[in-house]
Design a protein around this motif. Structure first.
Motif, PDB file in Angstrom:
ATOM      1  N   ASP A 114       0.851  -0.965  -0.072  1.00  0.00           N
ATOM      2  CA  ASP A 114       0.041   0.044  -0.159  1.00  0.00           C
ATOM      3  C   ASP A 114       0.678   1.281  -0.063  1.00  0.00           C
ATOM      4  OD1 ASP A 114      -2.286   1.414   0.033  1.00  0.00           O
ATOM      5  OD2 ASP A 114      -2.703   1.279   2.191  1.00  0.00           O
ATOM      6  N   GLY A 115       0.486   2.263  -0.490  1.00  0.00           N
ATOM      7  CA  GLY A 115       1.003   3.530  -0.400  1.00  0.00           C
ATOM      8  C   GLY A 115       0.301   4.649  -1.204  1.00  0.00           C
ATOM      9  N   THR A 116       0.918   5.744  -1.329  1.00  0.00           N
ATOM     10  CA  THR A 116       0.386   6.958  -2.208  1.00  0.00           C
ATOM     11  C   THR A 116      -0.304   6.622  -3.330  1.00  0.00           C
ATOM     12  OG1 THR A 116       1.960   8.397  -1.067  1.00  0.00           O
ATOM     13  CG2 THR A 116       0.795   9.221  -2.969  1.00  0.00           C
ATOM     14  N   ALA A 117       0.532   5.530  -4.126  1.00  0.00           N
ATOM     15  CA  ALA A 117       0.235   5.344  -5.684  1.00  0.00           C
ATOM     16  C   ALA A 117      -1.219   4.374  -5.390  1.00  0.00           C
ATOM     17  CB  ALA A 117       1.078   4.488  -6.215  1.00  0.00           C
ATOM     18  N   THR A 118      -1.649   3.659  -4.533  1.00  0.00           N
ATOM     19  CA  THR A 118      -2.683   3.001  -4.568  1.00  0.00           C
ATOM     20  C   THR A 118      -3.845   3.661  -3.965  1.00  0.00           C
ATOM     21  OG1 THR A 118      -1.734   2.112  -2.431  1.00  0.00           O
ATOM     22  CG2 THR A 118      -1.381   0.511  -4.512  1.00  0.00           C
ATOM     23  N   ARG A 119      -3.535   4.494  -2.652  1.00  0.00           N
ATOM     24  CA  ARG A 119      -4.464   5.119  -2.353  1.00  0.00           C
ATOM     25  C   ARG A 119      -4.992   6.086  -3.010  1.00  0.00           C
ATOM     26  NH1 ARG A 119      -0.880   4.358   2.229  1.00  0.00           N
ATOM     27  NH2 ARG A 119      -0.018   6.572   1.853  1.00  0.00           N
ATOM     28  N   GLY A 120      -4.282   6.901  -3.953  1.00  0.00           N
ATOM     29  CA  GLY A 120      -4.536   8.011  -4.796  1.00  0.00           C
ATOM     30  C   GLY A 120      -5.011   7.446  -6.170  1.00  0.00           C
ATOM     31  N   ALA A 121      -5.308   6.352  -6.431  1.00  0.00           N
ATOM     32  CA  ALA A 121      -5.362   5.884  -7.911  1.00  0.00           C
ATOM     33  C   ALA A 121      -6.950   5.866  -8.110  1.00  0.00           C
ATOM     34  CB  ALA A 121      -5.091   4.320  -7.964  1.00  0.00           C
ATOM     35  N   GLU A 122      -7.338   5.924  -9.270  1.00  0.00           N
ATOM     36  CA  GLU A 122      -8.870   6.035  -9.681  1.00  0.00           C
ATOM     37  C   GLU A 122      -9.009   4.921 -10.570  1.00  0.00           C
ATOM     38  OE1 GLU A 122     -12.496   6.554  -9.756  1.00  0.00           O
ATOM     39  OE2 GLU A 122     -11.116   7.997  -8.708  1.00  0.00           O
ATOM     40  N   PRO A 123      -9.997   3.604  -9.896  1.00  0.00           N
ATOM     41  CA  PRO A 123     -10.137   3.800  -8.645  1.00  0.00           C
ATOM     42  C   PRO A 123      -9.367   3.291  -7.642  1.00  0.00           C
ATOM     43  CG  PRO A 123     -10.647   1.583  -9.746  1.00  0.00           C
ATOM     44  CD  PRO A 123     -10.068   2.476 -10.667  1.00  0.00           C
ATOM     45  N   PRO A 124      -9.339   3.686  -6.261  1.00  0.00           N
ATOM     46  CA  PRO A 124      -8.469   3.284  -5.321  1.00  0.00           C
ATOM     47  C   PRO A 124      -8.158   1.856  -5.237  1.00  0.00           C
ATOM     48  CG  PRO A 124      -9.862   4.955  -4.293  1.00  0.00           C
ATOM     49  CD  PRO A 124     -10.379   4.551  -5.890  1.00  0.00           C
ATOM     50  N   VAL A 125      -6.861   1.489  -5.013  1.00  0.00           N
ATOM     51  CA  VAL A 125      -6.653   0.022  -5.066  1.00  0.00           C
ATOM     52  C   VAL A 125      -6.572  -0.789  -3.869  1.00  0.00           C
ATOM     53  CG1 VAL A 125      -4.744  -1.364  -5.793  1.00  0.00           C
ATOM     54  CG2 VAL A 125      -5.378   0.455  -7.171  1.00  0.00           C
ATOM     55  N   THR A 126      -6.854  -1.929  -4.091  1.00  0.00           N
ATOM     56  CA  THR A 126      -7.104  -2.622  -2.650  1.00  0.00           C
ATOM     57  C   THR A 126      -5.749  -3.171  -2.333  1.00  0.00           C
ATOM     58  OG1 THR A 126      -9.298  -3.614  -2.862  1.00  0.00           O
ATOM     59  CG2 THR A 126      -7.700  -4.970  -1.644  1.00  0.00           C
ATOM     60  N   ALA A 127      -5.151  -3.167  -1.303  1.00  0.00           N
ATOM     61  CA  ALA A 127      -3.750  -3.251  -1.192  1.00  0.00           C
ATOM     62  C   ALA A 127      -3.285  -3.791   0.397  1.00  0.00           C
ATOM     63  CB  ALA A 127      -2.769  -1.820  -1.325  1.00  0.00           C
ATOM     64  N   VAL A 128      -2.074  -4.383   0.639  1.00  0.00           N
ATOM     65  CA  VAL A 128      -1.524  -4.798   1.913  1.00  0.00           C
ATOM     66  C   VAL A 128      -0.983  -3.834   2.444  1.00  0.00           C
ATOM     67  CG1 VAL A 128      -0.086  -6.452   2.925  1.00  0.00           C
ATOM     68  CG2 VAL A 128      -1.662  -7.133   1.252  1.00  0.00           C
ATOM     69  N   ASP A 129      -1.402  -3.194   3.543  1.00  0.00           N
ATOM     70  CA  ASP A 129      -0.688  -1.993   4.259  1.00  0.00           C
ATOM     71  C   ASP A 129       0.373  -2.764   5.229  1.00  0.00           C
ATOM     72  OD1 ASP A 129       0.116   0.285   5.667  1.00  0.00           O
ATOM     73  OD2 ASP A 129      -1.758   0.700   6.611  1.00  0.00           O
ATOM     74  N   LEU A 130       1.662  -2.544   4.877  1.00  0.00           N
ATOM     75  CA  LEU A 130       2.838  -3.184   5.605  1.00  0.00           C
ATOM     76  C   LEU A 130       3.300  -2.262   6.638  1.00  0.00           C
ATOM     77  CD1 LEU A 130       4.932  -4.671   2.604  1.00  0.00           C
ATOM     78  CD2 LEU A 130       3.624  -6.020   4.207  1.00  0.00           C
ATOM     79  N   ARG A 131       2.629  -1.043   6.841  1.00  0.00           N
ATOM     80  CA  ARG A 131       2.950  -0.153   7.684  1.00  0.00           C
ATOM     81  C   ARG A 131       4.336   0.134   7.993  1.00  0.00           C
ATOM     82  NH1 ARG A 131       2.057  -2.881  12.282  1.00  0.00           N
ATOM     83  NH2 ARG A 131       2.083  -1.179  13.851  1.00  0.00           N
ATOM     84  N   PRO A 132       5.054   0.897   6.888  1.00  0.00           N
ATOM     85  CA  PRO A 132       6.385   0.829   6.621  1.00  0.00           C
ATOM     86  C   PRO A 132       7.117   1.575   7.852  1.00  0.00           C
ATOM     87  CG  PRO A 132       5.454   2.000   5.173  1.00  0.00           C
ATOM     88  CD  PRO A 132       4.256   1.222   5.571  1.00  0.00           C
ATOM     89  N   ALA A 133       6.478   2.735   8.090  1.00  0.00           N
ATOM     90  CA  ALA A 133       7.107   3.594   9.212  1.00  0.00           C
ATOM     91  C   ALA A 133       7.359   2.984  10.568  1.00  0.00           C
ATOM     92  CB  ALA A 133       6.201   5.206   9.523  1.00  0.00           C
TER      93      ALA A 133
END
Length: 346
Positions: free
Chosen positions: A288-307
């Motif tokens: 998950d990241g900016t590219a998936t959250r901001g896409a059209e449509p938003p993309v289902t993703a695994v949030d690896l919580r990088p920070a």
């Protein structure tokens, strides 16, 4: 209101022991009974004692810094930048500076003279710098396991990458996909290896062949688009594409649009409806990241919580350096599945 710094003497008085016993207990040195060591540490935590980092460095002839080695492609990936910020923040809490090492690395001896410990993230057996880092003579914590033949690290923080891809494959199947595909990362890192192996094992277990295509570890949107176009043209029955590399999902969406595939469905009808594979396409990402959250449509993703992952890696290294945990410690890092419109969910 003013606040006085808590000293070793304050801890000694509260714990009912000598100042030297407190020092030995907190540093893990000397002959201190385990019960006494635990009591001293508990008292120090309760009083809010923080060691004088400057004095500690003088006593130990330490540098007061730790090194961070990232993959060579990291500078253009959102995931690694967030990870680095988390690691820096956590190291500073222990009074340690973070030194970003050049991707090409350096001789272990030179590195060891500059830092007290090392973080090596996603180490590739093919990265010529990694063996020297692991054998630098200072504690080393890896983000993900190292699968190469060199000396093992002092500790590791790992994600269950097999479980996260399994969750994605299960999810697109539940949403109606019958012919899923994976754009898998190349290379021999633990992450890349686990994803490719999991795609095959999941397919065998479900009696479904996962269409596997290999892309660069840090594939660009353009590379993901080209691979997806070729995949969907050669195998139009594919009704779900899971892309692994960070930031590559927009390329999959562009390929789908160019080929007239409606993202978020499996048959061109209502989102998530089950039917004969056709113009619909589900899209998901392993990162998950900016590219998936901001896409059209938003993309289902695994949030690896990088920070948080970067913090966890730095915390383990700090704990090893401060003798708060034993070397060879392996800690687990949690992930979550974020479902969005690209798989028919909002």
């Amino acid at each position: 209101m003013t606040f006085r710094t808590v000293t070793l003497l304050d801890v000694a008085r509260a714990a009912g022991v000598s100042k030297s016993t407190v020092s030995d207990a907190l540093q893990g040195s000397g002959r201190v009974a385990e019960a006494t060591r635990d009591r001293v540490r508990a008292v120090a935590d309760e009083l809010g004692y923080r060691p004088n980092s400057a004095a500690r460095r003088l006593r130990r002839a330490s540098t007061g810094a730790v090194g961070l080695h990232l993959p060579a492609t990291a500078t253009r990936l959102d995931y690694y930048m967030n990870l680095a910020f988390g690691a820096v923040e956590r190291a500073q809490e222990d009074g340690l500076d973070m030194v970003l090492l050049a991707p090409s690395g350096a001789a272990g001896g030179r590195i060891a003279s500059r830092v007290d410990g090392l973080l090596v993230i996603d180490p590739e057996p093919g990265d010529s710098a990694v063996p020297g880092l692991l054998d630098a003579g200072v504690p080393v914590v890896t983000g993900e396991r190292y699968l190469g033949p060199a000396t093992g690290p002092s500790g590791a923080v790992v994600c269950d990458n097999a479980a996260s891809l399994t969750a994605l494959l299960d999810h697109v199947t539940e949403r109606g996909a019958r012919r899923p595909a994976l754009l898998a990362p190349s290379g021999s890192s633990a992450w890349a290896t686990a994803l490719r192996a999991t795609a095959r094992s999941w397919g065998r277990a479900h009696g479904v062949e996962v269409a596997l295509r290999t892309v660069p570890f840090a594939a660009t949107p353009a590379e993901a688009e080209a691979t997806t176009r070729a995949l969907l043209t050669a195998d139009p029955a594919v009704d779900a594409v899971i892309c692994a590399p960070d930031g590559s999902a927009p390329g999959v969406l562009c390929a789908a649009a160019a080929l007239g595939r409606r993202v978020g469905t499996t048959d061109g009808g209502s989102p998530g409806s089950v039917g004969t594979p056709g113009p619909g396409l589900l899209v998901a990402s392993c990162v998950d990241g900016t590219a998936t959250r901001g896409a059209e449509p938003p993309v289902t993703a695994v949030d690896l919580r990088p920070a948080a992952y970067g913090r966890a890696c730095a915390e383990l290294l700090c704990d090893i350096l401060a003798d708060r945990t034993a070397p060879d410690t392996v800690r687990r890092h949690a992930w979550s599945l974020e479902t969005r419109a690209s798989t028919g969910l909002s």
